[in-house]
Design a protein around this motif. Sequence first.
Motif, PDB file in Angstrom:
ATOM      1  N   LYS A  64       0.835  -1.206   0.000  1.00  0.00           N
ATOM      2  CA  LYS A  64       0.000   0.000   0.000  1.00  0.00           C
ATOM      3  C   LYS A  64       0.869   1.255   0.000  1.00  0.00           C
ATOM      4  O   LYS A  64       0.541   2.253  -0.640  1.00  0.00           O
ATOM      5  N   ASN A  65       1.974   1.195   0.758  1.00  0.00           N
ATOM      6  CA  ASN A  65       2.894   2.335   0.774  1.00  0.00           C
ATOM      7  C   ASN A  65       3.461   2.594  -0.618  1.00  0.00           C
ATOM      8  O   ASN A  65       3.509   3.738  -1.071  1.00  0.00           O
ATOM      9  N   ASN A  73       0.644   4.068  -2.790  1.00  0.00           N
ATOM     10  CA  ASN A  73       0.350   5.471  -2.456  1.00  0.00           C
ATOM     11  C   ASN A  73       1.460   6.415  -2.907  1.00  0.00           C
ATOM     12  O   ASN A  73       1.189   7.497  -3.451  1.00  0.00           O
ATOM     13  N   GLU A  81      11.206   4.471   6.407  1.00  0.00           N
ATOM     14  CA  GLU A  81       9.914   5.113   6.141  1.00  0.00           C
ATOM     15  C   GLU A  81       9.083   4.285   5.164  1.00  0.00           C
ATOM     16  O   GLU A  81       7.868   4.209   5.286  1.00  0.00           O
ATOM     17  N   LEU A  82       9.745   3.669   4.204  1.00  0.00           N
ATOM     18  CA  LEU A  82       9.048   2.847   3.224  1.00  0.00           C
ATOM     19  C   LEU A  82       8.439   1.613   3.877  1.00  0.00           C
ATOM     20  O   LEU A  82       7.324   1.202   3.547  1.00  0.00           O
ATOM     21  N   GLU A  98       2.899   3.338   8.309  1.00  0.00           N
ATOM     22  CA  GLU A  98       2.255   4.499   7.712  1.00  0.00           C
ATOM     23  C   GLU A  98       3.312   5.450   7.180  1.00  0.00           C
ATOM     24  O   GLU A  98       4.222   5.838   7.897  1.00  0.00           O
ATOM     25  N   VAL A  99       3.211   5.783   5.937  1.00  0.00           N
ATOM     26  CA  VAL A  99       4.158   6.700   5.317  1.00  0.00           C
ATOM     27  C   VAL A  99       3.596   8.106   5.399  1.00  0.00           C
ATOM     28  O   VAL A  99       2.441   8.337   5.075  1.00  0.00           O
ATOM     29  N   THR A 101       3.477  11.306   3.800  1.00  0.00           N
ATOM     30  CA  THR A 101       3.784  11.858   2.486  1.00  0.00           C
ATOM     31  C   THR A 101       3.610  13.370   2.499  1.00  0.00           C
ATOM     32  O   THR A 101       2.774  13.909   3.207  1.00  0.00           O
TER      33      THR A 101
END
Length: 167
Positions: free
Chosen positions: A5-6, A9, A60-61, A65-66, A68
Amino acid sequence: MSLGKNIYNLRKEKGYSQEELAHKCNVSRQAISKWEADEVMPDTNNLLMLSKIFHITIDELLENEVHTAKPDTFDKSVRLVRKHWAKIGYYLIYSGIVALVFYFLSRAMTSSFLRSGSMYGDFFNDFTNPVADPFTFMSNFVLIFGIIILAAGIGLVIYDYRKNKKK
């Protein structure tokens, strides 16, 4: 949020298609699809490549939760400024001229109302004791500010002229 998902997104945020991201990572589009569907996890080299493409760390990847940022707002601002160098330069020139006009008006008013002598006073002596006459100090500040703004404006106009001449 999962790694897939990351990746999805971040890819959407940057405006990449699966094919474009695959090309940047030197993998197939199907590999990107499998990563985003959490069927397969990218290897270490691909994680490093993704972190460079998305300008984030591997940690972070991989996080749940990233966080952005807004999509390339800074880049859009820089492109806008570069597009209008000459316009900005002319505005700076006008501002510098206005500041210089204010300086000369203030010096004329100061000399005629507050003291006798030279209309422009002694520029360097005015800096020796600015506390004694804050009005003189401020008018000298406006002079310096006006000169700097005027020079910056002229520099931008010349830069833009030379840049466009090369094209």
